[in-house]
Write an enzyme that holds these catalytic residues in place. Structure first.
Site, PDB file in Angstrom:
ATOM      1  N   LYS A   1       0.544  -1.279   0.181  1.00 19.29           N
ATOM      2  CA  LYS A   1       0.108  -0.065   0.153  1.00 19.29           C
ATOM      3  C   LYS A   1       1.002   0.786  -0.111  1.00 19.29           C
ATOM      4  O   LYS A   1       0.705   1.929  -0.362  1.00 19.29           O
ATOM      5  CB  LYS A   1      -1.150  -0.173   1.643  1.00 19.29           C
ATOM      6  CG  LYS A   1      -1.907  -1.066   1.265  1.00 19.29           C
ATOM      7  CD  LYS A   1      -2.712  -0.797   2.951  1.00 19.29           C
ATOM      8  CE  LYS A   1      -3.924  -2.481   2.617  1.00 19.29           C
ATOM      9  NZ  LYS A   1      -4.267  -2.810   3.606  1.00 19.29           N
TER      10      LYS A   1
ATOM     11  N   GLN B   1      -3.627  -1.171   9.994  1.00 16.31           N
ATOM     12  CA  GLN B   1      -3.951  -2.902   9.772  1.00 16.31           C
ATOM     13  C   GLN B   1      -4.451  -3.809  10.469  1.00 16.31           C
ATOM     14  O   GLN B   1      -3.825  -3.804  11.384  1.00 16.31           O
ATOM     15  CB  GLN B   1      -2.815  -2.788   9.147  1.00 16.31           C
ATOM     16  CG  GLN B   1      -2.663  -4.401   8.760  1.00 16.31           C
ATOM     17  CD  GLN B   1      -3.284  -4.241   7.352  1.00 16.31           C
ATOM     18  OE1 GLN B   1      -3.704  -3.065   6.308  1.00 16.31           O
ATOM     19  NE2 GLN B   1      -3.602  -5.352   6.543  1.00 16.31           N
TER      20      GLN B   1
ATOM     21  N   ASP C   1     -10.839   3.111   5.487  1.00 17.24           N
ATOM     22  CA  ASP C   1     -10.933   1.672   5.135  1.00 17.24           C
ATOM     23  C   ASP C   1     -12.783   1.336   5.120  1.00 17.24           C
ATOM     24  O   ASP C   1     -12.980   0.497   4.766  1.00 17.24           O
ATOM     25  CB  ASP C   1     -10.507   1.030   7.000  1.00 17.24           C
ATOM     26  CG  ASP C   1      -8.934   0.219   6.393  1.00 17.24           C
ATOM     27  OD1 ASP C   1      -9.198  -0.529   5.270  1.00 17.24           O
ATOM     28  OD2 ASP C   1      -8.256   0.077   6.977  1.00 17.24           O
TER      29      ASP C   1
HETATM   30  N1  GUN Z   1      -6.763  -6.926   7.445  1.00 12.74           N
HETATM   31  C1  GUN Z   1      -7.548  -7.345   6.252  1.00 12.74           C
HETATM   32  N2  GUN Z   1      -7.872  -6.577   4.812  1.00 12.74           N
HETATM   33  C2  GUN Z   1      -7.633  -5.841   5.424  1.00 12.74           C
HETATM   34  C3  GUN Z   1      -8.504  -4.124   5.206  1.00 12.74           C
HETATM   35  O1  GUN Z   1      -8.959  -4.097   4.251  1.00 12.74           O
HETATM   36  N3  GUN Z   1      -7.712  -2.827   5.938  1.00 12.74           N
HETATM   37  C4  GUN Z   1      -7.260  -2.892   6.845  1.00 12.74           C
HETATM   38  N4  GUN Z   1      -6.540  -1.892   7.668  1.00 12.74           N
HETATM   39  N5  GUN Z   1      -6.912  -4.244   7.673  1.00 12.74           N
HETATM   40  C5  GUN Z   1      -7.763  -5.899   7.100  1.00 12.74           C
END
Ligand code: GUN
Length: 293
Positions: free
Chosen positions: A52, A96, A119
């Site tokens: 990312k 995350q 998110d």
């Molecule tokens: N862990 C698995 N998928 C995601 C996501 O889309 N966003 C975040 N922040 N953590 C994750």
């Protein structure tokens, strides 16, 4: 066989659009900024956040990553989120998941300001999705799947869709996006989960299957109607002595056997994954646009 839905190619189209919007923001003095917060050293989370960060840089979004030790307290994490919430130079905040067990994800996700919640996990954004209020942020993976279907000209209105999995990150919001009113939605959605009787029977009626169940190669060829669209959201690590490191990643779909039957299918990797990141960056640029109209 060329029935692949190329998530990499489609994500590149989105990146081009996002890059343009970043450029327009910068030309009026706004520098879009996204902050990642990672707790502990979960190897998968490190890989995801790294990807990312690199993709943010490619489209011109400034990013920063805060790393807390596994032993960090919930209060320490909350204090960082409050600081980022109050920082006008920060447009998007992503914590995350998964978080260590002593930290409540619900509490953390509810602390990020809804207007910085790129998110789409804050209850306000979840609620807006359920209400069909398009001013909220959509969670990135289901939004990415939706965009893949739209840009691949898969007909959604009236389609029978089976979503495998009822998680808060993919299954539930995916169903909400596809069932709501609208020209790119209005599907008939069935959610299947571990207690569903005859999952195979549901799948065989589906025009579109979205697999987000977290079981390696769960969707078999005899569960797919000929010509159906199959979207594989799964990322599962399975043992394979022949592979580097003794394991490899597979999706929730038995790709080799399903591909000849499906009308269209996402490869994995190279399907949904790149779209998740593309939607995150699109959400971030939108957060920056909305912060300074
Ligand atoms: N862990 C698995 N998928 C995601 C996501 O889309 N966003 C975040 N922040 N953590 C994750």
């Amino acid at each position: 066989m060329d029935n692949l839905i190329d998530g990499r190619a489609i994500s590149e189209q989105l990146h081009a659009e996002t890059t343009q919007r970043v450029f327009a923001l910068k030309s009026r003095g706004v520098e879009p900024k996204l902050v990642f917060v990672r707790v502990g050293e979960d190897p998968a989370s490190k890989v995801y956040v790294g990807m990312k960060e690199r993709t943010s840089a490619r489209v011109g979004i400034v990013s920063e990553t805060r790393v807390l030790p596994e032993t960090a307290t919930e209060d320490e994490l909350l204090a960082i989120l409050r600081e980022l919430n109050n920082d006008q130079s920060v447009h998007g905040i992503l914590v995350q998941a998964p978080l260590p067990k002593h930290i409540s994800e619900t509490k953390i996700f509810s602390t990020v300001l809804p207007q910085k919640d790129v998110d789409g996990f804050h209850p306000v954004n979840v609620g807006k999705l359920m209400l069909g209020d398009i001013t909220g942020f959509l969670p990135c993976t289901p939004a990415g799947v939706h965009e893949l279907l739209i840009r691949s000209q898969i007909k959604i209105p009236g389609a029978e869709v089976v979503v495998l999995g009822r998680g808060n990150i993919v299954g539930k919001p995916m169903a909400a996006i596809l069932m709501q009113k609208g020209k790119n939605a209005s599907a008939t959605v069935t959610i299947c989960h571990s207690q569903t009787r005859d999952i195979a029977g549901h799948c065989r009626r589906a025009d579109i299957i979205v697999a987000a169940i977290g079981v390696a190669e769960f969707v078999k060829a005899d569960m797919v109607k000929p010509g159906a669209t199959v979207i594989d959201v799964g990322v599962n690590r399975i043992a394979d002595p022949a592979a580097k490191g003794g394991s490899r990643l597979v999706g929730d779909v038995d790709f080799a056997r399903v591909q000849p039957i499906a009308g269209r299918i996402t490869p994995n990797p190279g399907g949904v994954g790149p779209m998740t990141i593309a939607m995150l960056l699109q959400n971030t640029v939108r957060a920056a646009e909305l912060s300074s109209p």
